[in-house]
Design an enzyme around this catalytic site. Structure first.
Site, short mmCIF file in Angstrom:
data_model
loop_
_atom_site.label_atom_id
_atom_site.label_comp_id
_atom_site.label_asym_id
_atom_site.label_seq_id
_atom_site.Cartn_x
_atom_site.Cartn_y
_atom_site.Cartn_z
N HIS A 119 44.89 45.83 35.80
CA HIS A 119 44.21 44.62 35.45
C HIS A 119 45.24 43.44 34.97
O HIS A 119 44.92 42.19 35.06
CB HIS A 119 43.03 44.84 34.23
CG HIS A 119 41.95 45.50 34.67
ND1 HIS A 119 40.77 44.96 35.79
CD2 HIS A 119 41.74 46.91 34.70
CE1 HIS A 119 40.02 45.76 36.01
NE2 HIS A 119 40.61 47.23 35.26
N GLU A 154 36.36 37.28 40.19
CA GLU A 154 37.27 36.39 40.99
C GLU A 154 36.80 35.63 41.81
O GLU A 154 37.36 35.14 42.76
CB GLU A 154 37.81 37.93 41.99
CG GLU A 154 36.85 38.48 42.79
CD GLU A 154 36.06 39.41 42.43
OE1 GLU A 154 35.47 40.23 43.36
OE2 GLU A 154 36.04 39.55 41.22
N ASP A 175 45.14 39.74 36.49
CA ASP A 175 45.18 38.66 35.85
C ASP A 175 46.16 37.51 36.37
O ASP A 175 46.05 36.33 36.45
CB ASP A 175 45.37 38.86 34.23
CG ASP A 175 44.09 39.55 33.74
OD1 ASP A 175 43.01 39.54 34.31
OD2 ASP A 175 43.95 40.17 32.77
N ASP A 213 36.24 33.17 46.84
CA ASP A 213 36.39 34.50 46.44
C ASP A 213 37.34 35.30 46.86
O ASP A 213 37.95 35.11 47.79
CB ASP A 213 35.15 35.42 46.83
CG ASP A 213 35.23 36.77 46.14
OD1 ASP A 213 34.41 36.94 45.00
OD2 ASP A 213 35.62 37.84 46.72
N ASN A 224 43.45 45.37 41.46
CA ASN A 224 43.40 45.95 40.16
C ASN A 224 43.31 47.32 39.88
O ASN A 224 44.26 48.10 38.94
CB ASN A 224 41.84 45.51 39.42
CG ASN A 224 41.85 44.04 38.73
OD1 ASN A 224 42.65 43.42 38.78
ND2 ASN A 224 40.55 43.54 39.04
#
Length: 518
Positions: A404, A434, A408, A391, A399
């Protein structure tokens, strides 16, 4: 016109006999009278002797005449009886000939050298529609049967060639126009014949009405052309083969060359190669089982398999067929189509369905499939399986601060780093958000923890595409099958809880699940 009378050998013979008789009679009378006159002087005695002589001469002459006439009458009677027998035999022969000719089921006619019809049987009448009275002793029938002048000329030339050169006609076909306007095809066999003196009498012809046969043949050829066109345009190879384990081909359409790289004749009776040798070795059992089951249940079969072409390339084909009985022999008939493009599309769709569109890693559904597969393999070979639950630390902050799109890019970079630094037998997948999951087959807990630490440090040292320089870290939970769980669900739960333990301990850490978790 009567021939003039001419004397022949019988008349001359009769004249000679008459002359001989006159000379003999005259000599007999003259000599006998002279001798009697010399021997006998008495007139009465001489007269009596002459009477006896005359009577004897008459008797002898009558006897000779009777014998001659009797013999001639006997010969004449024999001749008359022979003539009667010959006439009777001739009548019987003529009746037999007329019966055979008229009752024959085939067309019989006789043509003289001038092209006139001399014999025209009932079959000729029935087939053509023209009765013999309107045909005999005339050549008008030619124009009726062959109204086209050019065509008629060709037919007449064939007959004339037979008369003049002695060529026989065999299977010579002409199309006639019948009296009712219908057209028929007649197959002729004809030859010329001669009389006893060797003079040409004409020709005798036998005709068979082959109209229906020719129509059937024409229709069959048309169907064969249609079938050939259909087969040549089929998107696959139509076939007929034996169910003998070799799939020995008895027929293969022209598409065989495109499909296999071999012309059809190369596969017929396994001349160059048996079709079974073209089926991929890993798929032969599947094909055999499907065909055998379908045949046993008297149903069609359909199967997909890989085919190895002559040039070594492989393609996917779809085959559908069934068992049929042909001339007392059981064979398989069907069609084989190239489905390589469809198969590639299906595989690509399956690949895309199993991939995460953002990172290109296998997605959650593929993770579940791979995890089940690896657990089954671990059970079968008594191996371990390590699961790393990864994680990204503070990913929500990334973010929120940078957007975002940047988030990404961080996920994509992390995916590439992890995928590039594990073994080929290992799997890096995206579980969602994630969270990433790594499967490490045959690794014990200590090895798995070491791998996790190596990856954690590698990520911390990686420069991520952020607007400002900033370190990205990960927290990893480690669980081992079967120590931390004996099912995919319990194993993942153990790794997930261990990951949260790492986060609770301050993040950027590796945490192993407690033994016998779940």
């Amino acid at each position: 016109m009567q021939r003039p009378y001419r004397s022949g050998p019988p008349l001359r013979q009769a004249a000679r006999l008459a002359l001989l008789y006159a000379v003999a009679a005259t000599a007999w009378i003259t000599l006998s009278d002279s001798l009697l006159e010399l021997w006998f002087r008495d007139p009465d005695a001489l007269s009596w002797l002459q009477t006896i002589k005359g009577t004897a001469f008459v008797l002898v002459t009558a006897a000779a005449l009777w014998l001659l006439v009797y013999r001639q009458l006997h010969k004449a009677d024999d001749l008359v009886q022979r003539l009667e027998r010959q006439r009777s035999e001739l009548d019987e022969l003529n009746q037999f000939r007329r019966s055979i000719i008229d009752n024959a089921s085939i067309w019989l006619n006789v043509i003289d050298p001038d092209g006139q019809i001399q014999v025209w049987n009932q079959a000729a009448e029935s087939i053509s529609g023209y009765d013999r009275e309107s045909v005999l002793h005339s050549d008008r029938i030619w124009a009726n049967l062959y109204p086209d002048p050019d065509y008629r000329t060709r037919v007449i030339e064939a007959v004339r060639g037979m008369h003049e050169r002695g060529t026989e006609l065999s299977g010579f076909e002409t199309t006639i126009r019948c009296r009712d306007g219908d057209e028929k095809v007649i197959s002729w066999d004809a030859r010329r014949f001669f009389d006893e003196s060797g003079q040409l009498m004409g020709s005798i012809a036998i005709g068979q009405d082959v109209t229906e046969r020719r129509r059937a043949e024409t229709a069959l050829r048309a169907r064969e052309r249609q079938l050939a066109t259909l087969l040549s345009n089929l998107p696959g190879m139509a076939y007929r083969c034996l169910n003998d384990g070799y799939w020995t081909m008895k027929f293969a359409s022209s598409h065989c060359l495109t499909l296999t790289g071999y012309p059809p004749e190369a596969l017929i009776d396994n001349r160059d190669v048996a079709f079974v040798d073209l089926i991929h070795s890993d798929d032969r059992a599947t094909v055999d089982e499907e065909v055998s089951t379908a045949v046993a249940n008297q149903r069609q079969f359909a199967v997909e398999y890989r085919l190895c072409r002559r040039d070594g390339t492989e393609l996917w084909v779809w085959e559908q067929g069934q068992e049929v009985s042909l001339d007392g022999e059981t064979v398989l008939e069907g069609i084989i189509m190239d489905i390589t493009q469809r198969k590639r599309m299906e595989q690509e769709l399956a690949r895309q369905a199993a991939k995460d569109p953002l990172t290109g890693l296998p997605n959650r559904r593929e993770l579940e499939h791979r995890l089940d597969t690896e657990i089954s393999r671990a059970d079968r070979f008594d191996h371990t399986l390590a699961v790393l639950w990864v994680d990204i630390d503070h990913f929500k902050t990334v973010n929120d601060r940078f957007g975002h799109l940047v988030g990404d890019d961080v996920l994509r970079t992390l995916s590439h780093v992890l995928e590039a630094n594990v073994r080929t037998v290992d799997s890096v997948t995206r579980f969602g958000g994630e969270e990433l999951v790594i499967l490490l087959p045959e690794e014990e807990l200590a090895e798995a923890v070491e791998t996790a630490e190596r990856l954690r440090r590698l990520v911390a040292d990686t420069a991520f595409p952020l607007p400002v320089p900033e370190t990205v870290t990960i927290s990893i939970g480690v669980a081992i099958y079967p120590h931390h769980g004996r099912s995919a669900e319990t194993l993942c739960n153990a790794a997930d809880r261990a990951m949260y333990d790492a986060k609770a301990a301050g993040r950027n850490r590796v945490s192993a699940a407690p033994m016998f978790w779940g």
